[in-house]
Scaffold this motif. Sequence first.
Motif, mmCIF file in Angstrom:
data_model
loop_
_atom_site.group_PDB
_atom_site.id
_atom_site.type_symbol
_atom_site.label_atom_id
_atom_site.label_comp_id
_atom_site.label_asym_id
_atom_site.label_seq_id
_atom_site.Cartn_x
_atom_site.Cartn_y
_atom_site.Cartn_z
ATOM 1 N N PRO A 1 -68.915 11.592 26.601
ATOM 2 C CA PRO A 1 -68.711 11.290 28.029
ATOM 3 C C PRO A 1 -67.408 12.251 28.586
ATOM 4 O O PRO A 1 -67.441 12.828 29.640
ATOM 5 N N LEU B 1 -57.222 -3.958 19.025
ATOM 6 C CA LEU B 1 -57.810 -4.311 20.340
ATOM 7 C C LEU B 1 -58.934 -3.163 21.202
ATOM 8 O O LEU B 1 -58.405 -1.959 20.670
ATOM 9 N N GLY B 2 -60.029 -3.400 21.647
ATOM 10 C CA GLY B 2 -60.838 -2.330 21.798
ATOM 11 C C GLY B 2 -60.366 -1.228 22.612
ATOM 12 O O GLY B 2 -60.415 -0.283 22.295
ATOM 13 N N SER B 3 -59.663 -1.424 23.775
ATOM 14 C CA SER B 3 -59.075 -0.170 24.595
ATOM 15 C C SER B 3 -58.058 -0.653 25.228
ATOM 16 O O SER B 3 -57.788 -1.884 25.600
ATOM 17 N N PHE B 4 -57.440 0.260 26.275
ATOM 18 C CA PHE B 4 -56.767 -0.345 27.355
ATOM 19 C C PHE B 4 -57.460 -0.523 28.496
ATOM 20 O O PHE B 4 -57.038 -1.049 29.473
ATOM 21 N N ALA B 5 -58.808 -0.395 28.635
ATOM 22 C CA ALA B 5 -59.668 -0.452 29.772
ATOM 23 C C ALA B 5 -59.390 -1.953 30.418
ATOM 24 O O ALA B 5 -59.190 -2.011 31.720
ATOM 25 N N ASN B 6 -59.376 -2.872 29.652
ATOM 26 C CA ASN B 6 -59.076 -4.352 30.166
ATOM 27 C C ASN B 6 -57.713 -4.594 29.938
ATOM 28 O O ASN B 6 -57.456 -5.371 28.837
ATOM 29 N N GLY C 1 -63.440 -3.036 27.538
ATOM 30 C CA GLY C 1 -62.792 -3.280 26.307
ATOM 31 C C GLY C 1 -63.469 -4.160 25.158
ATOM 32 O O GLY C 1 -63.094 -4.297 24.091
ATOM 33 N N ARG D 1 -67.740 -1.140 23.449
ATOM 34 C CA ARG D 1 -67.336 -0.115 22.925
ATOM 35 C C ARG D 1 -67.155 0.910 23.901
ATOM 36 O O ARG D 1 -66.125 1.695 23.982
ATOM 37 N N GLU D 2 -68.459 1.231 24.357
ATOM 38 C CA GLU D 2 -68.259 2.450 25.559
ATOM 39 C C GLU D 2 -67.489 2.415 26.677
ATOM 40 O O GLU D 2 -67.269 3.282 27.199
ATOM 41 N N TRP D 3 -67.088 1.112 27.040
ATOM 42 C CA TRP D 3 -66.476 1.052 28.347
ATOM 43 C C TRP D 3 -64.805 1.039 27.938
ATOM 44 O O TRP D 3 -64.117 0.051 27.900
ATOM 45 N N ASP D 4 -64.404 2.373 28.000
ATOM 46 C CA ASP D 4 -63.009 2.521 27.799
ATOM 47 C C ASP D 4 -62.311 2.786 29.187
ATOM 48 O O ASP D 4 -62.806 2.627 30.247
ATOM 49 N N ARG E 1 -63.977 5.480 31.138
ATOM 50 C CA ARG E 1 -65.295 5.335 31.712
ATOM 51 C C ARG E 1 -64.754 4.028 33.001
ATOM 52 O O ARG E 1 -65.476 4.147 34.069
ATOM 53 N N GLN F 1 -68.413 7.013 19.101
ATOM 54 C CA GLN F 1 -69.229 7.733 20.454
ATOM 55 C C GLN F 1 -69.493 8.967 20.048
ATOM 56 O O GLN F 1 -69.905 9.594 21.151
ATOM 57 N N LEU G 1 -56.822 -8.159 29.021
ATOM 58 C CA LEU G 1 -56.895 -8.518 27.285
ATOM 59 C C LEU G 1 -55.849 -7.936 26.644
ATOM 60 O O LEU G 1 -55.126 -8.484 25.854
#
Lengths: 78, 485
Positions: B457, B213-218, A29, A32-35, A38, B88, B221
């Motif tokens: 990816p 917010l960047g993404s849902f990955a974290n 998060g 940028r690449e770590w969504d 991934r 990306q 956060l």
Amino acid sequence: MEIDEEVRMIVAGELGLDPALVTPETAAGECREWDSVRMVAILSAVQSRFGVQFPEEDLFDLVSVGALADEVRKVKSA
Amino acid sequence: MSSHSPILDAIFRHAAETPSKPAVVDGNVVVTYSGLADGIRRAASALSGLGVRRGDRVAISAQKGTGYVFFYFASQFIGAVNVVVDAQSSEGRLRFVEAKTRPVLCLGYSSPDVRSLGFDEIDLSAASAAAAPAGEGASPDDVAEILFTTGTTGEPKGVCLSHANIFASASNINSFIGNTADDVEVLALPICHSFGLGRLRCCLVKGATIVLLGSFANLPLFFRALERHQATGFGMVPAAWAYIRKVSGDRIARFAPQIRYIEIGSAAMPRERKEELAKMFPNTRICHHYGLTEASRAAFMEYHADATDLNTIGREVCAEVSIRVFDEGGRPQPDGTPGEICVRGNMVMKGYLDRGRTDVDFFGEYFRTGDIGWRSPDGRLYLAGRKKELINVGGRKASPSEIEDAAISLGVEDCICAAAPDPEGILGEVPKLYILRNGTSLSFDELKSRLSSILEPYKVPVMYEWIDVIPKTASGKKQRLQLSS
């Protein structure tokens, strides 16, 4: 190779990043690449490499390279 | 006085009426509506200083941050055309887009062929907001942005949307969801696509606050952002919900009382997932859209209002939009009879880049979606099976022919790519590559590794299998749907 280094290399590989740019602090998060796509691949690759299964209740906090390495150590020693 | 851009008119009106209200939050940076209007004008002035004129195209890398927001609207302000690219994207994709659109400037990424600048390389403090040229002579029907969609075969197509289109889209969506200026939305979706960009516009048109917010990955956060900003809404794709459930169980339920709306879209959601979400958010409007970049969004259903019929894609988003089901000759089908879903409305694109509006893409005023469906007598619409070979990877569309071509470029003799269920249960479907037996000396791992270096990816096949015969029609067309599951 020690656990920290291997986890770092797995994350770099899955994110397609130069390993020199990936540190224990590199986090989902915030990079940028770590969504989330991934993230799923990283969780799967790390568990598969070390032959471990992370408990579901732990997944929430596994958001950085360092946290993943710590989790591998914790599960292996359990 | 209204300008060529009704979205900017709305933002500037909010800047005059509620100048100190937060518009965009990015980490610790809070941009008020006054600051947003000022930033847009300064960025427009800077673009003008760089030689960008009305009608010019600007390739802009969709990176979540205030720089992107300022320049995205600044291009519109001066009547230039944003060519929005995914941060990306592969180099090949970027060169393709540049060749097709011939931008005068690339923002947020570096191109070997076009003048390029990072967002932080342009000093907005030195630019004058007063000197910003306001797109004189521009019209609401001018193209405001070009988004590239993935075609099943052949090249990606540039979708040309006018200023009027993108404003209409935001107004239509807001009218269905019922969000207000008091809402605070967390945007964790990518903003290079129609869904995330649409959320940004919907919030700003309303005078609401959007938190980037960047993404849902974290998820820690994401949860912190919901809590810290007392967020009342968010958008997500079904894969994000599957991810949230897998990684955080039911922890998100504690936010249910504060969340007034959730928009979902870009892919189908299994019925049991819908029921689970509706149960966890009993008082939230959970609005699932059906739409395409070309017609964003066409229909909506709501999980509570449509609880007895969760398989529907709903009805037209609003009265300005009409959906009809046609047969292959463009004749309306009676209720209950499947046909192609076609959409007419104020948000439907002007046409494809370099192609305009053709009979191939439209039946009269109705845009042909390529999706097969039908309408019930009570007006609800349903999708029927799969007509397109596109693979929907958690909301991102992958073209099987592009993946096959990439493998063939690595020396694979022949192969066929099709959709397979995601073994992790998150993404819905993922690409699976069937390779002609003895058609390569590479191992599957080697092939995957090399494909990773040339494809984005989400396009890299997750599964590989040998196949003795590539299924093809008599004319040689690959029969990918036969292998899709």
